[in-house]
Design an enzyme around this catalytic site. Structure first.
Site, PDB file in Angstrom:
ATOM      1  N   TRP A  16       3.212  11.257   9.836  1.00  0.00           N
ATOM      2  CA  TRP A  16       3.636  11.484   8.440  1.00  0.00           C
ATOM      3  C   TRP A  16       3.746  10.179   7.640  1.00  0.00           C
ATOM      4  O   TRP A  16       3.955  10.210   6.437  1.00  0.00           O
ATOM      5  CB  TRP A  16       4.978  12.229   8.412  1.00  0.00           C
ATOM      6  CG  TRP A  16       4.844  13.713   8.598  1.00  0.00           C
ATOM      7  CD1 TRP A  16       3.728  14.395   9.021  1.00  0.00           C
ATOM      8  CD2 TRP A  16       5.842  14.711   8.336  1.00  0.00           C
ATOM      9  NE1 TRP A  16       3.980  15.746   9.057  1.00  0.00           N
ATOM     10  CE2 TRP A  16       5.272  15.972   8.640  1.00  0.00           C
ATOM     11  CE3 TRP A  16       7.167  14.673   7.902  1.00  0.00           C
ATOM     12  CZ2 TRP A  16       5.973  17.166   8.496  1.00  0.00           C
ATOM     13  CZ3 TRP A  16       7.872  15.871   7.763  1.00  0.00           C
ATOM     14  CH2 TRP A  16       7.283  17.102   8.050  1.00  0.00           C
ATOM     15  N   HIS A 101      -0.490   0.824  15.099  1.00  0.00           N
ATOM     16  CA  HIS A 101      -1.265   1.422  14.005  1.00  0.00           C
ATOM     17  C   HIS A 101      -1.779   0.309  13.097  1.00  0.00           C
ATOM     18  O   HIS A 101      -1.091  -0.696  12.892  1.00  0.00           O
ATOM     19  CB  HIS A 101      -0.376   2.395  13.222  1.00  0.00           C
ATOM     20  CG  HIS A 101      -1.162   3.216  12.248  1.00  0.00           C
ATOM     21  ND1 HIS A 101      -1.580   2.727  11.035  1.00  0.00           N
ATOM     22  CD2 HIS A 101      -1.632   4.482  12.329  1.00  0.00           C
ATOM     23  CE1 HIS A 101      -2.279   3.664  10.406  1.00  0.00           C
ATOM     24  NE2 HIS A 101      -2.321   4.740  11.172  1.00  0.00           N
ATOM     25  N   GLU A 103      -1.924   0.024  10.016  1.00  0.00           N
ATOM     26  CA  GLU A 103      -1.046  -0.293   8.882  1.00  0.00           C
ATOM     27  C   GLU A 103       0.081  -1.235   9.320  1.00  0.00           C
ATOM     28  O   GLU A 103       0.543  -2.059   8.535  1.00  0.00           O
ATOM     29  CB  GLU A 103      -0.516   1.005   8.250  1.00  0.00           C
ATOM     30  CG  GLU A 103      -1.616   1.713   7.469  1.00  0.00           C
ATOM     31  CD  GLU A 103      -1.448   3.207   7.299  1.00  0.00           C
ATOM     32  OE1 GLU A 103      -0.352   3.736   7.554  1.00  0.00           O
ATOM     33  OE2 GLU A 103      -2.443   3.865   6.921  1.00  0.00           O
ATOM     34  N   GLU A 171      -9.004   4.384  15.774  1.00  0.00           N
ATOM     35  CA  GLU A 171      -8.793   4.618  14.354  1.00  0.00           C
ATOM     36  C   GLU A 171      -9.519   3.557  13.529  1.00  0.00           C
ATOM     37  O   GLU A 171      -8.960   2.474  13.260  1.00  0.00           O
ATOM     38  CB  GLU A 171      -7.304   4.540  14.034  1.00  0.00           C
ATOM     39  CG  GLU A 171      -6.486   5.606  14.730  1.00  0.00           C
ATOM     40  CD  GLU A 171      -5.369   6.087  13.823  1.00  0.00           C
ATOM     41  OE1 GLU A 171      -5.305   7.286  13.585  1.00  0.00           O
ATOM     42  OE2 GLU A 171      -4.605   5.248  13.326  1.00  0.00           O
ATOM     43  N   SER A 216      -9.098  10.261   8.632  1.00  0.00           N
ATOM     44  CA  SER A 216      -9.633  11.339   7.789  1.00  0.00           C
ATOM     45  C   SER A 216     -10.035  12.584   8.576  1.00  0.00           C
ATOM     46  O   SER A 216     -11.032  13.231   8.261  1.00  0.00           O
ATOM     47  CB  SER A 216     -10.798  10.834   6.943  1.00  0.00           C
ATOM     48  OG  SER A 216     -10.339   9.847   6.022  1.00  0.00           O
ATOM     49  N   GLY A 237      -3.258  11.851   9.804  1.00  0.00           N
ATOM     50  CA  GLY A 237      -2.330  11.368   8.790  1.00  0.00           C
ATOM     51  C   GLY A 237      -2.128  12.416   7.704  1.00  0.00           C
ATOM     52  O   GLY A 237      -1.375  13.382   7.874  1.00  0.00           O
ATOM     53  N   GLY A 238      -2.802  12.229   6.588  1.00  0.00           N
ATOM     54  CA  GLY A 238      -2.605  13.076   5.401  1.00  0.00           C
ATOM     55  C   GLY A 238      -2.601  14.569   5.674  1.00  0.00           C
ATOM     56  O   GLY A 238      -1.752  15.306   5.137  1.00  0.00           O
TER      57      GLY A 238
HETATM   58  P1  PGA Z   1      -5.540   9.870   7.727  1.00  0.00           P
HETATM   59  O1  PGA Z   1      -4.660   8.843   8.581  1.00  0.00           O
HETATM   60  O2  PGA Z   1      -5.719  11.100   8.564  1.00  0.00           O
HETATM   61  O3  PGA Z   1      -4.730  10.117   6.480  1.00  0.00           O
HETATM   62  O4  PGA Z   1      -6.847   9.196   7.454  1.00  0.00           O
HETATM   63  C1  PGA Z   1      -4.883   8.691   9.959  1.00  0.00           C
HETATM   64  C2  PGA Z   1      -3.919   7.715  10.556  1.00  0.00           C
HETATM   65  O5  PGA Z   1      -3.613   6.687   9.911  1.00  0.00           O
HETATM   66  O6  PGA Z   1      -3.438   7.927  11.684  1.00  0.00           O
END
Ligand code: PGA
Length: 253
Positions: A16, A101, A103, A171, A216, A237-238
């Site tokens: 999330w 991750h 990020e 990823e 994605s 993610g989203g």
């Molecule tokens: P996303 O993110 O599905 O929004 O592309 C994936 C993730 O960062 O694990």
């Protein structure tokens, strides 16, 4: 996805990120209700922000949806303002934790060595780590994707993972939150390279560790991605924020 005795159940984990307030627990409850009424082939996990972990764990108790953290500190406790330890995640009801991750690696400067130390902390707290690795677009364009990803995996996976439950997530950074995904052939090539690293590091156990794809994943591409060789689940993610989308992805496994 066909399962054999040596293939663990695929894992569909929702991340999330920094989204979700108490009202968002309704989405988690809707996922849990659907999973309870029709148990899926996959194991299902949701990783909410730390503020929701405890409430989500209570809401998901006995419902067939695991709850996980999105990061942890490498120490069990200490003077680290604003950080959360693996022990604390477990205490709040988490069973898994996403580590490394992109990020976190990009915005918090996390190195492979730090990710590896966090994996050790997660194992010590009894959490199942999901260890992420992936290349940037510049690295892919330079033909370095496979070398970058396998190098990250080698350096982020400590030897103490031997015999433990864990997952690796491929990823590609350029596919996260962009709606772009690699071709199935590209995913298969990277996953095969990661499988080779896992076998080299962990022998027969490495042959069974789930390798998730993330970036994605949506209801309309999940079936094709999840049917790709060596794809043992998805990190979403989203599309994990809405129960209907997440359930469609769970159904595709
Ligand atoms: P996303 O993110 O599905 O929004 O592309 C994936 C993730 O960062 O694990």
């Amino acid at each position: 996805m066909t399962l054999s005795l040596t293939t663990p159940r695929p894992l569909i984990a929702g991340n999330w990120k920094m989204f979700g307030l108490e009202t968002s627990l309704d989405e988690a409850r809707a996922v849990a209700a659907a999973v309870a009424s029709k148990p899926p082939a996959a194991r299902v996990a949701l990783c909410p922000p730390a503020t929701l972990l405890h409430r989500m764990s209570e809401a998901m108790a006995g419902e067939g949806v695991l709850v996980g953290g999105q990061d942890c500190h490498q120490s069990p406790s200490g003077a680290h303002t604003g950080d959360v330890s693996a022990t604390m995640l477990a205490d709040a009801g988490a069973r898994l934790v996403i580590l490394g991750h992109s990020e976190r690696r990009a915005a918090h400067g996390e190195s492979d060595a730090l990710v590896s130390a966090k994996v050790e902390a997660a194992l010590a707290a009894g959490l199942e780590p999901i260890v992420c690795c992936g290349e940037t677009l510049a690295q892919r364009d330079a033909g370095q994707a496979q070398a970058v990803v396998t190098g990250m995996a080698r350096a982020s996976l400590p030897a103490s993972l031997a015999g433990q439950d864990f997952a690796v997530a491929y990823e590609p950074v350029w596919a996260i939150g962009t709606g772009r995904t690699p071709t199935v052939a590209d995913i298969a090539a990277i996953h095969a390279a990661l499988r080779a690293v896992l076998i080299e590091r962990f022998g027969q156990h490495g042959a069974t560790v789930p390798i998730l794809y993330g970036g994605s994943v949506k209801p309309d591409n999940a079936r094709e991605i999840l049917a790709t060789p060596e794809v043992g689940g998805a990190l979403v993610g989203g599309a994990s924020l809405k129960a209907a989308d997440f359930l469609a992805i769970i159904d595709a496994a």
